[in-house]
Write a protein that holds these residues in place. Structure first.
Motif, PDB file in Angstrom:
ATOM      1  N   GLN A 294      -6.545 -26.320  -7.738  1.00 40.17           N
ATOM      2  CA  GLN A 294      -5.681 -26.065  -6.879  1.00 40.17           C
ATOM      3  C   GLN A 294      -5.934 -24.652  -6.559  1.00 40.17           C
ATOM      4  OE1 GLN A 294      -2.233 -27.931  -8.315  1.00 40.17           O
ATOM      5  NE2 GLN A 294      -2.918 -29.833  -7.954  1.00 40.17           N
TER       6      GLN A 294
ATOM      7  N   HIS B   1      -5.203 -30.737  -1.685  1.00 36.05           N
ATOM      8  CA  HIS B   1      -5.968 -30.159  -2.757  1.00 36.05           C
ATOM      9  C   HIS B   1      -5.308 -28.920  -3.401  1.00 36.05           C
ATOM     10  CE1 HIS B   1      -9.352 -32.208  -0.246  1.00 36.05           C
ATOM     11  NE2 HIS B   1      -9.182 -32.710  -1.653  1.00 36.05           N
ATOM     12  N   THR B   2      -4.296 -28.403  -2.943  1.00 38.23           N
ATOM     13  CA  THR B   2      -3.429 -27.216  -3.222  1.00 38.23           C
ATOM     14  C   THR B   2      -2.032 -27.756  -4.094  1.00 38.23           C
ATOM     15  OG1 THR B   2      -2.397 -26.812  -1.291  1.00 38.23           O
ATOM     16  CG2 THR B   2      -4.434 -25.558  -1.711  1.00 38.23           C
ATOM     17  N   GLY B   3      -1.963 -29.076  -4.142  1.00 32.36           N
ATOM     18  CA  GLY B   3      -0.791 -29.800  -4.725  1.00 32.36           C
ATOM     19  C   GLY B   3       0.383 -29.397  -4.285  1.00 32.36           C
TER      20      GLY B   3
END
Length: 234
Positions: free
Chosen positions: A170, A144-146
């Motif tokens: 993100q 979800h934050t890349g």
């Protein structure tokens, strides 16, 4: 005594937890964890459950999923549970059940979805297993934050509303996680999950269960504000 029926509404997100029997370890190494996730992906696809978030702890698992049918969740968890238990016993030279009874589940209000996803991805930090969510290899936080994309995960509509581009979403998610969660919110989510009760706003609860008040045994004060309004203000 008959088992209480689960509250499952097709198309509505569910918070799910499974624990090891007597809190025993479920994952001894990364191979165990990867196999569990691979088989979760396969079962979810077969029985049409969208998996939004996860965390694998040493002796329990949290999932955030949306079943497409009334029996999608049960079939997904039963298939995964049987398959992993057989593997685990063979791999680690043991026998008997590895699970603590039935999986726990809680229907989640759509306006609370991101708060539940945060609860799941902060679980390693909350229990002192990790110092920060960035250290969590076996959770959906990196995706979800890349940092490490899990292409089989399905982003919920609430997550898509965080921004117009992947980078915006993100960054917004990283900020939401960094803010942390109030203790009362963690307590509400935990209580609802352990008792397999819905975590809903009063308005939605009355709409969905006005004829079944037994499903709303857990009631709380101080419900969180709508998430979309919160993010719009930041």
């Amino acid at each position: 005594m008959a088992r209480q029926a689960r509250t499952v509404i097709p198309g509505q997100a569910m918070h799910v937890m499974v624990r090891g029997n007597n809190r025993q370890t479920l994952f001894f190494n990364d191979e165990d964890r990867r196999i569990y996730l691979d088989w979760l992906k396969e079962a979810a696809k077969q029985f049409t459950c969208s998996v939004h978030a996860f965390v694998l702890m040493p002796n329990h698992v949290h999932l955030l999923v949306t079943p497409s049918k009334a029996d999608s969740l049960a079939k997904t968890m039963q298939s995964l549970g049987r398959r992993y238990a057989q593997y685990f016993n063979q791999q680690h030279h043991r026998s008997g059940t590895i699970w603590e009874g039935r999986f726990r589940s809680s229907l989640i209000d759509p306006s609370y979805f991101l708060r539940c996803q945060r609860y799941i991805e902060l679980n390693p930090v909350r229990v002192g297993f990790e110092s920060s969510p960035q250290d969590s290899t076996w959770s959906s936080y990196p995706s979800h934050t890349g940092q490490k994309v899990e292409p089989w995960l399905v982003d919920h509509e609430s997550f898509w509303k965080l921004g117009n581009t992947p980078f915006e979403r993100q960054m917004a998610w990283a900020g939401f996680i960094k803010d942390g969660a109030p203790h009362w919110e963690d307590r509400q989510i935990t209580e609802a999950l352990l008792r397999s009760k819905p975590w809903l706003s009063d308005i939605l609860a009355q709409k969905l269960f006005k004829d079944r008040p037994d499903q709303l045994e857990i009631r709380h004060r101080g419900r969180p504000k709508k998430e979309n309004a919160e993010f719009a203000a930041t």
